[in-house]
Design a protein around this motif. Structure first.
Motif, PDB file in Angstrom:
ATOM      1  N   ASP A 260       0.819  -1.216   0.000  1.00 36.93           N
ATOM      2  CA  ASP A 260       0.000   0.000   0.000  1.00 36.93           C
ATOM      3  C   ASP A 260       0.852   1.265   0.000  1.00 36.93           C
ATOM      4  N   GLY A 261       2.038   1.189   0.599  1.00 43.72           N
ATOM      5  CA  GLY A 261       2.858   2.391   0.734  1.00 43.72           C
ATOM      6  C   GLY A 261       3.780   2.667  -0.425  1.00 43.72           C
ATOM      7  N   ILE A 262       4.192   1.629  -1.158  1.00 42.23           N
ATOM      8  CA  ILE A 262       5.140   1.797  -2.266  1.00 42.23           C
ATOM      9  C   ILE A 262       4.377   1.765  -3.576  1.00 42.23           C
ATOM     10  N   ALA A 263       4.431   2.843  -4.317  1.00 38.64           N
ATOM     11  CA  ALA A 263       3.669   2.943  -5.560  1.00 38.64           C
ATOM     12  C   ALA A 263       4.036   1.816  -6.522  1.00 38.64           C
ATOM     13  N   GLY A 264       3.010   1.119  -7.019  1.00 36.35           N
ATOM     14  CA  GLY A 264       3.220   0.073  -8.017  1.00 36.35           C
ATOM     15  C   GLY A 264       3.748  -1.237  -7.481  1.00 36.35           C
ATOM     16  N   ALA A 265       3.921  -1.361  -6.177  1.00 30.95           N
ATOM     17  CA  ALA A 265       4.472  -2.597  -5.611  1.00 30.95           C
ATOM     18  C   ALA A 265       3.524  -3.765  -5.844  1.00 30.95           C
ATOM     19  N   GLN A 266       4.115  -4.935  -6.086  1.00 34.63           N
ATOM     20  CA  GLN A 266       3.355  -6.165  -6.297  1.00 34.63           C
ATOM     21  C   GLN A 266       3.469  -7.039  -5.052  1.00 34.63           C
ATOM     22  N   LEU A 267       2.428  -7.818  -4.783  1.00 30.88           N
ATOM     23  CA  LEU A 267       2.433  -8.733  -3.652  1.00 30.88           C
ATOM     24  C   LEU A 267       2.295 -10.170  -4.137  1.00 30.88           C
ATOM     25  N   ALA A 268       3.131 -11.055  -3.596  1.00 28.32           N
ATOM     26  CA  ALA A 268       3.022 -12.488  -3.873  1.00 28.32           C
ATOM     27  C   ALA A 268       3.101 -13.235  -2.551  1.00 28.32           C
ATOM     28  N   VAL A 269       2.221 -14.217  -2.378  1.00 28.99           N
ATOM     29  CA  VAL A 269       2.181 -15.006  -1.148  1.00 28.99           C
ATOM     30  C   VAL A 269       2.585 -16.437  -1.475  1.00 28.99           C
ATOM     31  N   ILE A 270       3.565 -16.955  -0.746  1.00 31.00           N
ATOM     32  CA  ILE A 270       4.039 -18.323  -0.964  1.00 31.00           C
ATOM     33  C   ILE A 270       3.325 -19.252   0.012  1.00 31.00           C
ATOM     34  N   ALA A 271       2.628 -20.232  -0.529  1.00 38.45           N
ATOM     35  CA  ALA A 271       1.912 -21.196   0.296  1.00 38.45           C
ATOM     36  C   ALA A 271       2.895 -22.090   1.046  1.00 38.45           C
ATOM     37  N   GLN A 272       2.478 -22.543   2.208  1.00 41.10           N
ATOM     38  CA  GLN A 272       3.281 -23.451   3.032  1.00 41.10           C
ATOM     39  C   GLN A 272       4.678 -22.898   3.298  1.00 41.10           C
ATOM     40  N   ALA A 273       4.744 -21.598   3.549  1.00 36.92           N
ATOM     41  CA  ALA A 273       6.020 -20.958   3.883  1.00 36.92           C
ATOM     42  C   ALA A 273       5.837 -20.111   5.120  1.00 36.92           C
ATOM     43  N   SER A 274       6.791 -20.187   6.009  1.00 34.70           N
ATOM     44  CA  SER A 274       6.787 -19.370   7.208  1.00 34.70           C
ATOM     45  C   SER A 274       7.728 -18.184   6.998  1.00 34.70           C
ATOM     46  N   HIS A 275       8.635 -17.937   7.943  1.00 31.50           N
ATOM     47  CA  HIS A 275       9.412 -16.697   7.886  1.00 31.50           C
ATOM     48  C   HIS A 275      10.591 -16.773   6.905  1.00 31.50           C
ATOM     49  N   ILE A 276      11.308 -17.879   6.875  1.00 30.72           N
ATOM     50  CA  ILE A 276      12.447 -17.985   5.947  1.00 30.72           C
ATOM     51  C   ILE A 276      11.959 -18.699   4.688  1.00 30.72           C
ATOM     52  N   SER A 277      11.096 -18.030   3.957  1.00 28.88           N
ATOM     53  CA  SER A 277      10.408 -18.655   2.822  1.00 28.88           C
ATOM     54  C   SER A 277      11.361 -19.095   1.727  1.00 28.88           C
ATOM     55  N   ALA A 278      12.482 -18.386   1.566  1.00 32.31           N
ATOM     56  CA  ALA A 278      13.437 -18.752   0.513  1.00 32.31           C
ATOM     57  C   ALA A 278      14.084 -20.092   0.781  1.00 32.31           C
ATOM     58  N   VAL A 279      14.079 -20.529   2.030  1.00 34.82           N
ATOM     59  CA  VAL A 279      14.637 -21.833   2.394  1.00 34.82           C
ATOM     60  C   VAL A 279      13.553 -22.896   2.415  1.00 34.82           C
ATOM     61  N   GLU A 280      12.387 -22.548   2.932  1.00 32.26           N
ATOM     62  CA  GLU A 280      11.291 -23.518   3.001  1.00 32.26           C
ATOM     63  C   GLU A 280      10.728 -23.850   1.618  1.00 32.26           C
ATOM     64  N   GLN A 281      10.607 -22.854   0.759  1.00 37.73           N
ATOM     65  CA  GLN A 281      10.038 -23.044  -0.584  1.00 37.73           C
ATOM     66  C   GLN A 281      10.955 -22.404  -1.623  1.00 37.73           C
ATOM     67  N   PRO A 282      12.166 -22.981  -1.810  1.00 29.94           N
ATOM     68  CA  PRO A 282      13.146 -22.325  -2.677  1.00 29.94           C
ATOM     69  C   PRO A 282      12.715 -22.197  -4.136  1.00 29.94           C
ATOM     70  N   GLN A 283      12.017 -23.204  -4.655  1.00 29.66           N
ATOM     71  CA  GLN A 283      11.614 -23.132  -6.059  1.00 29.66           C
ATOM     72  C   GLN A 283      10.577 -22.043  -6.278  1.00 29.66           C
ATOM     73  N   ALA A 284       9.571 -22.002  -5.416  1.00 32.08           N
ATOM     74  CA  ALA A 284       8.544 -20.972  -5.548  1.00 32.08           C
ATOM     75  C   ALA A 284       9.153 -19.577  -5.389  1.00 32.08           C
ATOM     76  N   PHE A 285      10.057 -19.432  -4.431  1.00 32.84           N
ATOM     77  CA  PHE A 285      10.717 -18.146  -4.212  1.00 32.84           C
ATOM     78  C   PHE A 285      11.510 -17.744  -5.456  1.00 32.84           C
ATOM     79  N   ALA A 286      12.276 -18.689  -6.000  1.00 35.11           N
ATOM     80  CA  ALA A 286      13.102 -18.401  -7.174  1.00 35.11           C
ATOM     81  C   ALA A 286      12.242 -18.030  -8.379  1.00 35.11           C
ATOM     82  N   GLU A 287      11.132 -18.701  -8.561  1.00 32.82           N
ATOM     83  CA  GLU A 287      10.257 -18.395  -9.688  1.00 32.82           C
ATOM     84  C   GLU A 287       9.697 -16.984  -9.584  1.00 32.82           C
TER      85      GLU A 287
END
Length: 420
Positions: free
Chosen positions: A384-411
């Motif tokens: 909401d605060g950054i103009a044009g920012a996009q939001l993506a939510v990774i399913a089955q991911a907690s705080h270190i999402s890049a480690v829990e869901q590396p493929q989804a994060f990389a994509e």
């Protein structure tokens, strides 16, 4: 019953042989066949090139690599040269690049022996000299002492204070980098958390990872830190390396540093990926960070380790990936106490919410569906605060999402970068 004079096994074998070795070589081989070796030529066409190379279980590129490794191990250098040349000159998806060829030879040094790999490098380099112009590859003189592990990059320490440990992975394609990307880690972690993504992005980008002050091999400074301090650390590092504007990918604390960097040093930021992070904490969470500081000072980091792992990773991940969790736990508890406490203060007092509209860089915000440390509402505040920012939510991911869901994060990251 009809008799078909067409020998399907031989024809299929010849088809594969031409696909792998090229028409010119096969034509010469067939033209040189004699009454003495014709049976042998027929046999290898049927059994090697049809019975083995015709099996769909492995693609031809994989089979090329197997042949190269075996011929190195057995010292069959004539056959090795044949397949090196064919692999480098191939024009389809089964081609091997010089870098891929080098990796085959490097691995052969371990499993077939250094003398065999040494001979293989000699033969392969000679072929590269012969075909280099055709494939756009030039051998040049190099200093072995300047070599680095391609999965880690050039390692160095910055000259300023604090001295920051960092690595630079140049693009593996040997060309100018498409982008320069910085990967910024979470509190209690280090640059190793990014190895998988860093190596993926380094295919055609320059990728920089670094340890925040008080983490990993970077210098710890006395006192409590602010997010401005951490952002200025990053700016000093980027100017020392002379990166120009970068794509900043930060998770948790790394995302907070990215926000402050874009606000304090906007000329250094081309784009932002802010993952599992926030622009500010509510009062209860700020108090919890201060309590964490008190606990660590009095009892050490071990006292909070289990609670931190519970926030970093969700229950199912901790149960199924115990070794990964143990590795992150060991990294957390080995942090310098002074540095960790200093960064806890920076994180707990982060406050960029009112200034978010000043961020002009294209921004992707990534949230974890199960993240309790920085829940989805915090990510929505960033969007909401950054103009044009996009939001993506990774399913089955907690705080270190890049480690829990590396493929989804990389994509998500590669898709965002590809659209810049």
């Amino acid at each position: 019953m009809s008799y078909d004079p067409f020998d399907h096994d031989v024809e299929r074998g010849m088809r594969n042989r031409r696909s792998v070795l090229g028409d010119a070589w096969v034509d010469r081989s067939v033209a040189n066949a004699t009454s003495f070796n014709q049976d042998f030529q027929n046999l290898i066409s049927r059994f090697a090139w049809h019975e083995i190379w015709g099996r769909p279980g492995l693609d031809h590129k994989t089979r090329r690599i197997i042949v190269l490794a075996i011929t190195i191990a057995l010292g069959r250098w004539e056959e090795f040269e044949l397949h090196v040349r064919a692999a480098l000159l191939a024009t389809d998806e089964n081609k091997l690049s010089p870098d891929e060829m080098k990796e085959v030879l490097m691995q052969s040094a371990i499993y077939a022996g250094v003398p065999a790999a040494n001979t293989a490098f000699t033969h392969a380099q000679q072929i590269l000299r012969e075909v280099g112009e055709q494939i756009g590859y030039t051998l040049h003189r190099a200093n072995p002492a300047a070599s680095f592990h391609s999965g880690v990059g050039h390692a160095a320490r910055s000259t300023g204070r604090p001295a920051l440990h960092y690595t630079v992975r140049p693009p593996r394609n040997g060309k100018l980098p498409r982008h320069t990307i910085v990967l910024s880690h979470a509190i209690g972690c280090d640059l190793m958390m990014w190895d998988g993504l860093a190596n993926l992005l380094a295919a055609d980008c320059q990728v920089i990872t670094y340890d925040h002050r008080g983490h990993g091999s970077s210098e710890s400074m006395p006192g409590l830190y602010s997010m401005a301090d951490l952002a200025d650390d990053a700016a000093q590092l980027l100017r020392e390396i002379d990166t120009g504007p970068v794509i900043w990918i930060g998770l948790s604390m790394g995302g907070m540093v990215g926000q402050e960097l874009a606000l304090r040093h906007p000329s250094l930021v081309r784009a932002l990926v802010l993952a599992n992070t926030t622009s500010a904490y509510p009062e209860a969470a700020r108090t919890a960070w201060q309590q964490r500081i008190t606990t660590v000072r009095e009892q050490g980091i071990e006292a909070i380790a289990e609670a931190v792992m519970g926030r970093y990773f969700h229950d199912d991940f901790r149960a199924s990936q115990a070794a990964t969790v143990a590795r992150f736990r060991a990294r957390l508890t080995s942090c310098d106490v002074q540095g960790y406490v200093g960064c806890c203060h920076a994180v707990g007092t982060v406050d960029t919410t009112a200034r978010l509209p000043q961020i002009q860089a294209p921004t992707l915000v990534i949230a974890g569906e199960l993240d309790q440390g920085t829940p989805l509402a915090m990510s929505q505040t960033l969007v909401d605060g950054i103009a044009g920012a996009q939001l993506a939510v990774i399913a089955q991911a907690s705080h270190i999402s890049a480690v829990e869901q590396p493929q989804a994060f990389a994509e998500l990251v590669t898709g965002f970068i590809g659209a810049l």
